[in-house]
Enzyme design. Structure first.
Site, PDB file in Angstrom:
ATOM      1  N   GLY A   1      37.525  35.890  30.131  1.00 44.42           N
ATOM      2  CA  GLY A   1      38.024  34.929  29.295  1.00 44.42           C
ATOM      3  C   GLY A   1      36.739  33.569  29.577  1.00 44.42           C
ATOM      4  O   GLY A   1      36.555  32.681  30.290  1.00 44.42           O
ATOM      5  N   HIS A   2      36.410  33.492  28.474  1.00 45.77           N
ATOM      6  CA  HIS A   2      34.931  32.473  28.193  1.00 45.77           C
ATOM      7  C   HIS A   2      35.400  30.850  27.803  1.00 45.77           C
ATOM      8  O   HIS A   2      36.133  31.381  26.132  1.00 45.77           O
ATOM      9  CB  HIS A   2      33.776  33.144  27.177  1.00 45.77           C
TER      10      HIS A   2
ATOM     11  N   LYS B   1      29.756  30.198  31.825  1.00 43.74           N
ATOM     12  CA  LYS B   1      29.426  31.717  30.830  1.00 43.74           C
ATOM     13  C   LYS B   1      28.833  30.957  29.269  1.00 43.74           C
ATOM     14  O   LYS B   1      28.216  30.534  28.417  1.00 43.74           O
ATOM     15  CB  LYS B   1      29.108  32.790  31.133  1.00 43.74           C
TER      16      LYS B   1
ATOM     17  N   ASP C   1      33.415  33.302  35.752  1.00 40.12           N
ATOM     18  CA  ASP C   1      34.416  31.794  35.844  1.00 40.12           C
ATOM     19  C   ASP C   1      32.910  30.724  35.997  1.00 40.12           C
ATOM     20  O   ASP C   1      33.578  29.350  36.239  1.00 40.12           O
ATOM     21  CB  ASP C   1      35.642  31.846  36.826  1.00 40.12           C
TER      22      ASP C   1
ATOM     23  N   GLN D   1      32.074  37.822  34.026  1.00 34.00           N
ATOM     24  CA  GLN D   1      32.156  38.575  35.047  1.00 34.00           C
ATOM     25  C   GLN D   1      31.016  37.943  35.901  1.00 34.00           C
ATOM     26  O   GLN D   1      30.512  37.017  34.926  1.00 34.00           O
ATOM     27  CB  GLN D   1      32.398  39.809  35.684  1.00 34.00           C
TER      28      GLN D   1
HETATM   29  P1  IMP Z   1      39.243  44.093  37.116  1.00 37.73           P
HETATM   30  O1  IMP Z   1      37.340  43.236  36.335  1.00 37.73           O
HETATM   31  O2  IMP Z   1      40.272  43.066  36.243  1.00 37.73           O
HETATM   32  O3  IMP Z   1      39.430  45.587  37.601  1.00 37.73           O
HETATM   33  O4  IMP Z   1      39.363  42.731  37.651  1.00 37.73           O
HETATM   34  C1  IMP Z   1      38.942  43.587  39.360  1.00 37.73           C
HETATM   35  C2  IMP Z   1      37.969  42.183  39.838  1.00 37.73           C
HETATM   36  O5  IMP Z   1      37.111  41.404  39.111  1.00 37.73           O
HETATM   37  C3  IMP Z   1      39.489  41.022  40.192  1.00 37.73           C
HETATM   38  O6  IMP Z   1      38.976  40.635  41.678  1.00 37.73           O
HETATM   39  C4  IMP Z   1      39.144  40.326  39.513  1.00 37.73           C
HETATM   40  O7  IMP Z   1      40.169  38.868  39.452  1.00 37.73           O
HETATM   41  C5  IMP Z   1      38.303  39.956  39.051  1.00 37.73           C
HETATM   42  N1  IMP Z   1      37.801  39.664  37.168  1.00 37.73           N
HETATM   43  C6  IMP Z   1      37.779  39.882  36.709  1.00 37.73           C
HETATM   44  N2  IMP Z   1      37.145  39.474  35.570  1.00 37.73           N
HETATM   45  C7  IMP Z   1      37.173  37.849  35.884  1.00 37.73           C
HETATM   46  C8  IMP Z   1      36.950  37.456  34.862  1.00 37.73           C
HETATM   47  O8  IMP Z   1      36.288  37.234  33.868  1.00 37.73           O
HETATM   48  N3  IMP Z   1      36.210  36.161  36.527  1.00 37.73           N
HETATM   49  C9  IMP Z   1      36.917  35.792  36.942  1.00 37.73           C
HETATM   50  N4  IMP Z   1      36.677  37.217  38.168  1.00 37.73           N
HETATM   51  C10 IMP Z   1      36.895  38.461  36.886  1.00 37.73           C
END
Ligand code: IMP
Length: 423
Positions: free
Chosen positions: A40-41, A16, A13, A222
Site C-alpha cells: 500500500g503506497h 517508499k 511501510d 514490502q
Molecule cells: P503477505 O505478503 O500478504 O503474504 O504477508 C506476509 C507478511 O508480510 C505479513 O507479516 C504481512 O503483514 C507482511 N506484509 C506484506 N505486505 C506488506 C506491506 O506492504 N507492508 C508491510 N508488511 C507487509
C-alpha cells in the site's frame, strides 16, 4: 543507462511511495518488481491522499511511464479498481502503464487459500491478498500468466487443471466448499479486453529504454526483512523485496544498476507476526502508533512500533548494497523527551557479531540502546538540514554512523514539500 533501486530497508511501510513520487520528477520510468496488492503506497498531493497497491506512484507524473514487472503477482480485480480510480482523477494512463506479459495472476483460490491457512495457530499474519499461494503456483510451474488471459482456450485449460487440484485441497484438507470454474471464467473473461492495451514484454521495453539512456527507478514493495530468502523466515512475504529482486523481477541486468536507495523510518514498525527486538509494547509504542498513524494502508491493521534498530539496518545495507538512505517520518519523533537507537544485540550475556535472520534467535536477543535527548519542537516546516533542531541532526548523525549509510533524504511530513535533500 541508469537503474536506481528503491528498497524498503526494514519490515515494509517505510514511506517508499512518497520517496518514489518525489524522485519521479527526474526519471523517465518507474518499474515495480515484486509483490502484489499486499503493498500500500501512500502519496499525498495537495490536501488529498492516494493509496496505490499495484501501480507505481510515478503514475502521478505525466512524463513517467510506469511498469508492472514480471516479478509482480497481479490481482486483476485490484488492478482494475486502481485503473478506474486513476481515470476518475483524469490521469491519462494510456501508453503510460505497461504490464509484463509474464507476470502471474492472483486467482480467487489464492486469496481463499491464503485466508484459510491464516486461520491456523501457526499463522504468519499475511495481508490475505493471496500472495503466498500465487507464488507457490508460479514456482510449481502451474501458475496462470497475464498473457494467458488473452487466449481464452489456454486460460480455461490452465484454470481447469488448477481448479481440479485446488478443489480437492479445499474439500479434503480444509472441509471447504468447492469453487465453480464457470463463475471464475465468467469473472475473469472481462479482463482480457480491459487489460490488453497495457500488456507487453516489459523486459524488452526496459532494456531498449536503457539503450536510449532513459533513467529508471526500480520500485520494491514490502521491506528487506520480509524477503523470502533474507528476511525473518517464516514471517516474511513470498517474494524478494531486496535489491536482487529488481533484476529478476524486471529482467534488467545487475550491471545496469547504478545505486540502491534504502528507505527507513526514523523508528521501526512491523505488521503481522514475527520477531521484533526493539518493539515497544507500552505507552511509548502506543504514542508512536498514534502520532505516526501506524495502521496498515492495505489492511488497516495496527502496526507494531519500536525504536530504530541499527543492527538490522547494517544487515539490510549489506544484502541490498544500499548506497544511501532516505529517513522518513522524522517529525513523528518531535514530541518525545527521549529517544533510543539500538546499537547491537546481546544473547546469553554475549554481544552478537552478526545479524541473526533465524527467527528463534532474533526472538531471544536483548537490544543494547544509546539514549538521545528529544528535540521537542516541530520539524515539519524544515526545508534544509540546517533548519532541523540540533538534537534532530544529532539523531540523524547517529543513524549515519551506526548504519554506515549516508542520509541523503529526510522526510518531515506526508506532503511533497516536507522533504529535505541533504546533498
Ligand atoms: P503477505 O505478503 O500478504 O503474504 O504477508 C506476509 C507478511 O508480510 C505479513 O507479516 C504481512 O503483514 C507482511 N506484509 C506484506 N505486505 C506488506 C506491506 O506492504 N507492508 C508491510 N508488511 C507487509
Amino acid at each position: 543507462m541508469a537503474v536506481k533501486i528503491i528498497v524498503g530497508a526494514q519490515w515494509g511501510d517505510e514511506g517508499k511511495g512518497k520517496i518514489v513520487d518525489h524522485l519521479s520528477d527526474s526519471v523517465d520510468i518507474v518499474a515495480r518488481y515484486q509483490g502484489g496488492a499486499n503493498a500500500g503506497h501512500t502519496v499525498v498531493i495537495g490536501e488529498k491522499q492516494y493509496v496505490l497497491h499495484l501501480i507505481p506512484s510515478g503514475i502521478f507524473h505525466e512524463h513517467v511511464t510506469c511498469v508492472i514487472g514480471n516479478g509482480v503477482v497481479i490481482d486483476p480485480i485490484a488492478l482494475m479498481d486502481e485503473i478506474k480510480q486513476l481515470r476518475s482523477l483524469n490521469i491519462n494512463i494510456t501508453g503510460r502503464l505497461l504490464i509484463s506479459h509474464n507476470a502471474h495472476l492472483i486467482m480467487p483460490y489464492h486469496k481463499l487459500l491464503d485466508s484459510i491457512r491464516e486461520k491456523s495457530s501457526e499463522k504468519i499474519g499475511t495481508t490475505g491478498r493471496g500472495i503466498g499461494p500465487a507464488y507457490i503456483d508460479k514456482f510449481m510451474r502451474v501458475g496462470i500468466k497475464i498473457v494467458d488471459l488473452l487466449d481464452r482456450d489456454t486460460f480455461v485449460h490452465k484454470l481447469k487443471r488448477n481448479i481440479e487440484e485446488k478443489n480437492q485441497i479445499l474439500r479434503k484438507i480444509y472441509d471447504n466448499p468447492e469453487l465453480d470454474i464457470n463463475e471464475i471464467v465468467h469473472e475473469y473473461e472481462q479482463f482480457d479486453k480491459q487489460i490488453d492495451e497495457y500488456i507487453t514484454d516489459t523486459a524488452l521495453f526496459l532494456n531498449n529504454a536503457m539503450k536510449e539512456n532513459k533513467n529508471i527507478l526500480a520500485e520494491g514493495a514490502q521491506g528487506a526483512l520480509l524477503d523470502i530468502d533474507h528476511g525473518t523466515y517464516p514471517f516474511v512475504t513470498s517474494s524478494n523485496p531486496t535489491s536482487g529482486g529488481a533484476c529478476t523481477g524486471l529482467g534488467v541486468p545487475p550491471t545496469a544498476v547504478s545505486s540502491v536507495l534504502g528507505v527507513v523510518k526514523a523508528y521501526t514498525t512491523r505488521v503481522g507476526n514475527g520477531p521484533f527486538p526493539t518493539e515497544l509494547e507500552d505507552e511509548t509504542g502506543e504514542q508512536l502508533r498514534t502520532i505516526g498513524g501506524e495502521y496498515g494502508a492495505t489492511t488497516g491493521r495496527p502496526r507494531r512500533c519500536g525504536w530504530f534498530d541499527a543492527p538490522m539496518l547494517r544487515y539490510s545495507a549489506m544484502i541490498n548494497g544500499i548506497t544511501e538512505i532516505a529517513v522518513t517520518k522524522l517529525d513523528v519523533l518531535d514530541k518525545f523527551d527521549q529517544l533510543k537507537i539500538c546499537t547491537g544485540y546481546i544473547i546469553d550475556g554475549k554481544p552478537l557479531k552478526s545479524y541473526p535472520t533465524d527467527s528463534r534467535t532474533l526472538d531471544k536477543v536483548q537490544p543494547v540502546y544509546l539514549i538521545f535527548d528529544g528535540w521537542k519542537s516541530s520539524t515539519r516546516s524544515a526545508k534544509d538540514i540546517n533548519d532541523l533542531p540540533l538534537n534532530a541532526r544529532r539523531y540523524l548523525d547517529a543513524i549515519e554512523e551506526l548504519t554506515g549509510c549516508k542520509v541523503t533524504i529526510v522526510s518531515v511530513g506526508a506532503r511533497r514539500d516536507q522533504t529535505i535533500f541533504t546533498k
